[in-house]
Design a protein around this motif. Sequence first.
Motif, short mmCIF file in Angstrom:
data_model
loop_
_atom_site.label_atom_id
_atom_site.label_comp_id
_atom_site.label_asym_id
_atom_site.label_seq_id
_atom_site.Cartn_x
_atom_site.Cartn_y
_atom_site.Cartn_z
N UNK A 203 -11.32 42.71 20.22
CA UNK A 203 -11.82 41.59 21.02
C UNK A 203 -10.76 40.52 21.24
N UNK A 204 -10.86 39.89 22.39
CA UNK A 204 -10.08 38.70 22.65
C UNK A 204 -10.77 37.49 22.05
N UNK A 205 -10.15 36.32 22.15
CA UNK A 205 -10.72 35.10 21.55
C UNK A 205 -11.89 34.54 22.36
N UNK B 223 -12.16 52.13 18.34
CA UNK B 223 -12.37 50.76 17.89
C UNK B 223 -12.09 49.81 19.04
N UNK B 224 -13.00 48.88 19.21
CA UNK B 224 -12.79 47.84 20.20
C UNK B 224 -12.07 46.66 19.56
N UNK C 81 -9.18 29.64 28.21
CA UNK C 81 -9.95 29.62 26.96
C UNK C 81 -11.19 28.74 27.10
N UNK D 187 -18.62 40.92 27.29
CA UNK D 187 -19.83 40.55 26.58
C UNK D 187 -20.08 39.05 26.77
N UNK E 243 -21.83 35.91 24.76
CA UNK E 243 -22.39 35.50 23.47
C UNK E 243 -23.04 34.13 23.62
N UNK F 90 -28.67 34.96 20.51
CA UNK F 90 -28.75 36.22 21.28
C UNK F 90 -27.68 37.20 20.89
N UNK F 91 -26.74 36.76 20.10
CA UNK F 91 -25.67 37.68 19.74
C UNK F 91 -24.81 37.99 20.94
N UNK F 92 -24.20 39.17 20.90
CA UNK F 92 -23.34 39.60 22.01
C UNK F 92 -24.16 40.52 22.91
N UNK G 204 -16.70 37.21 26.03
CA UNK G 204 -15.72 37.97 25.27
C UNK G 204 -15.34 39.24 26.00
N UNK H 37 -20.09 31.90 25.52
CA UNK H 37 -18.76 32.42 25.23
C UNK H 37 -18.68 33.81 25.82
#
Lengths: 109, 115
Positions: free
Chosen positions: B106-108, B103-104, B9, B35, B37, B41-43, B90, B88
């Motif tokens: 996402x993990x944490x 649908x995707x 993590x 991805x 993040x 810049x977003x993802x 993802x 981060x």
Amino acid sequence: DQQVKQNSPSLSVQEGRISILNCDYTNSMFDYFLWYKKYPAEGPTFLISISSIKDKNEDGRFTVFLNKSAKHLSLHIVPSQPGDSAVYFCAASGDDMRFGAGTRLTVKP
Amino acid sequence: KAGVTQTPRYLIKTRGQQVTLSCSPISGHRSVSWYQQTPGQGLQFLFEYFSETQRNKGNFPGRFSGRQFSNSRSEMNVSTLELGDSALYLCASRLGALLSTDTQYFGPGTRLTVL
């Protein structure tokens, strides 16, 4: 290149009012659009989506509008609740998926 | 049904090192996307794997690589780390190969800090 843009980094609304989050895209090949919500320390979760053949999709308090000619989509949350406070990402899908930078929504009690 | 899991993590590395991140998709999901993040810049899409094959790749340098195993688990590797790689990371899984309709989930995420 920023093919998907969320020009408002933050938005603050009063509980019970409408929240409107906006998103613009540049690639006309995108054919599917999605909104994700993200809480701190968690991954984004899917909220609502819309296909390019539609101009509106509604799911409870959440409605997404798509204006293809303007390459613009918006997410309406009515009524807004404090639990809606999160970062909202719009995404556009074609050959791959592109995300906006996110808008931090704060709903005040 | 367990969700998407990512390990570790949190990770702290120094410049020049390499790092490997792991992602276990939801059971039965065959597609994994990665991805990055960063604030403002977003993802940003890194790459997508389906049935052990890379299907799409984003605009990232070759220092970023990945792979997917026969059990759909995926790893992402970043070599010669730079300060700007702090982000981060993802991972998202979905059932099939059709990007636009599945649908995707996402993990944490894995928070990577490069010092």
